[in-house]
Design an enzyme around this catalytic site. Structure first.
Site, short mmCIF file in Angstrom:
data_model
loop_
_atom_site.label_atom_id
_atom_site.label_comp_id
_atom_site.label_asym_id
_atom_site.label_seq_id
_atom_site.Cartn_x
_atom_site.Cartn_y
_atom_site.Cartn_z
N PHE A 1 0.86 -1.19 0.00
CA PHE A 1 0.00 0.00 0.00
C PHE A 1 0.89 1.23 0.00
CE2 PHE A 1 -2.27 3.60 1.61
CZ PHE A 1 -3.45 3.55 0.90
N ASP B 1 9.35 3.02 1.88
CA ASP B 1 8.15 3.77 2.25
C ASP B 1 7.92 3.58 3.75
OD1 ASP B 1 5.67 4.79 2.79
OD2 ASP B 1 4.69 3.97 1.00
N LYS C 1 2.46 10.93 7.28
CA LYS C 1 1.63 10.66 8.46
C LYS C 1 2.12 11.38 9.72
CE LYS C 1 -1.08 6.90 6.82
NZ LYS C 1 -0.70 5.90 5.85
C1 LIG Z 1 -0.90 6.00 4.36
C2 LIG Z 1 0.20 5.51 3.50
C3 LIG Z 1 0.47 6.10 2.27
C4 LIG Z 1 -0.36 7.21 1.68
O1 LIG Z 1 -0.40 8.35 2.48
P1 LIG Z 1 -1.56 9.44 2.23
O2 LIG Z 1 -1.15 10.57 3.14
O3 LIG Z 1 -2.85 8.82 2.64
O4 LIG Z 1 -1.53 9.80 0.80
C5 LIG Z 1 1.56 5.61 1.55
N1 LIG Z 1 2.31 4.61 2.02
C6 LIG Z 1 2.07 4.02 3.20
C7 LIG Z 1 2.97 2.91 3.68
C8 LIG Z 1 0.99 4.43 3.98
O5 LIG Z 1 0.73 3.82 5.13
#
Ligand SMILES: *Cc1c(COP(=O)(O)O)cnc(C)c1O
Length: 408
Positions: free
Chosen positions: A144, A229, A258
């Site tokens: 994700f 990520d 985040k």
């Molecule tokens: C939440 C998340 C995203 C996307 O972040 P948004 O601020 O919702 O666009 C990307 N990668 C990971 C691992 C995430 O948990």
């Protein structure tokens, strides 16, 4: 109108006024403080989702609120057309926290992922010498990384993709946690491997020991960037500043988001060294809001809090307490419990109930949690939660699993 009527009314208003891209639990939050939120009817809940780790330091963390409030009284938005007095310090402090040279600030996580993809491709053409438009990026099954067209182009979740094509080419998917499959997928066009060091949305999936080091070694041997990520796994959640720290692995690019915004404003960033992030020049990438003064003030408070290591240790200690508690529930219908730091993915026996049902029952017990993928629930409370409050969560889960929960 009764108090109950008010929540029902607000839920109905939201349902008829917003696109149905979410299916929230039936609670209407009015206030938050620390690990707790209060709904419009005055009921209190322990927040065990923390906005998917965006609220790692608790709702309205006083240190972050003070920094943001002070900035609100000075200047909030300038655009990058001009310098302002917060961006330099924020970038330097964040880069130092990550042990890197440079920061490229954005807003949401998806934007930072898009940024990393652009940087990796440009690096591939200009530094590695990949023929134009041939670059490939390798990603993992179950990933994700966000919701934009390019990002869902390499999602393996049918719900995220169906009827959103045509998709962006240039991505290859390999199984997560499988170095030989990764080695096979790398070729002369490969510019980057993009993975989550722990897959959050997949259900807090921790890769096998040694996986991150093997990815690092493969990337080094084959001249490929390792892009981590850490939007959900980073900034304290996993008991370390970055989840990659568990294997002492340093990726070429960190993608952060985040919790970087302190639970107040969206703040994301790509962090890396000159030899990679240096490929971007004026006009090639940007954002009106990226690196704005308010965002930088929030980000600076977060970086300052993480610089002592206290929050990371707290996450580790509280996590131990949580996993001890969860181990007592092993014979109560928990098929598997995974996680790291203060972050747990719990697979419930699907014959017992779905993850959604478990979360609805937990809600009745005063616990906010979120299901993922059918029968998995994840727990990621703010790091300000106490050991006693974690006991409340485990007790509530015990009652839910054994059918002794509150009336519903
Ligand atoms: C939440 C998340 C995203 C996307 O972040 P948004 O601020 O919702 O666009 C990307 N990668 C990971 C691992 C995430 O948990």
């Amino acid at each position: 109108m009764t108090e109950t009527g008010r929540a029902t009314e607000l839920i109905a208003l939201t349902e008829r006024s917003t696109a149905h891209n979410y299916h929230p639990l039936p609670v209407v939050i009015a206030d938050g403080e620390g690990a707790w939120v209060t709904d419009v009817e005055g009921r209190r809940y322990l927040d065990c989702l923390a906005a998917y780790s965006a609220v790692n330091f608790g709702h309205r963390n006083p240190e972050i609120v003070a920094a943001v409030r002070e900035q609100l009284d000075r200047v909030t938005l300038t655009s990058r057309a001009f310098h302002h007095d917060q961006l330099g310090p924020f970038a330097r402090e964040l880069a130092d926290l990550a042990g890197k040279d440079l920061v490229l600030p954005m807003n949401t996580g998806a934007e930072a992922v898009e940024t990393a993809i652009k940087v990796a491709r440009k690096w591939g053409y200009e530094v590695k010498g990949v023929p134009e438009d041939q670059a490939t990026i390798i990603v993992a099954d179950g990933n994700f990384h966000g919701r934009t067209i390019s990002i869902i182009s390499f999602s393996t979740d049918a719900t995220a993709r169906t009827h959103f094509g045509p998709f962006t080419p240039g991505f290859r998917v390999v199984p997560y946690g499988d170095p030989p499959a990764l080695a096979d997928a790398i070729d002369d066009t490969t510019v980057a491997v993009l993975i989550e060091p722990i897959q959050g949305e997949a259900g807090v999936v921790v890769p096998p020991d040694g996986y991150l080091s093997q990815v690092r070694q493969l990337c080094d041997a084959r001249g490929v960037l390792f892009v981590a990520d850490e939007i959900q796994s980073g900034l304290g959640r996993a008991g370390t500043t970055f989840a990659c720290d568990h294997e002492d692995v340093i990726p070429d690019l960190y993608i952060l988001g985040k919790a970087l915004g302190g639970g107040i404003v969206p703040v994301s960033a790509v962090v890396g060294n000159n030899d990679v992030l240096g490929v971007i020049h004026p006009g090639e990438h940007g954002s009106t809001f990226g690196g704005n003064p308010l965002a930088c003030a929030a980000g600076r408070a977060v970086v300052s809090m993480l610089s002592t290591g206290t929050w990371q240790r707290t996450a580790t200690e509280l996590g131990r307490h949580l996993f001890d508690g969860l181990s007592q529930l092993a014979d109560k219908g928990l098929l598997e419990v995974r996680g790291r730091g203060l972050w747990a993915g719990i697979d419930i026996d699907p014959d017992l109930m779905s993850g959604r049902q478990a979360c609805e029952h937990l809600l009745a017990e005063g616990i906010l949690a979120k299901d993922t993928h059918g029968s998995t629930i994840r727990l990621a409370p703010p790091l300000v939660i106490t050991a006693e409050e974690i006991d409340l969560v485990v007790d509530a889960l015990f009652r839910v699993l054994t059918g002794k929960g509150a009336a519903r």
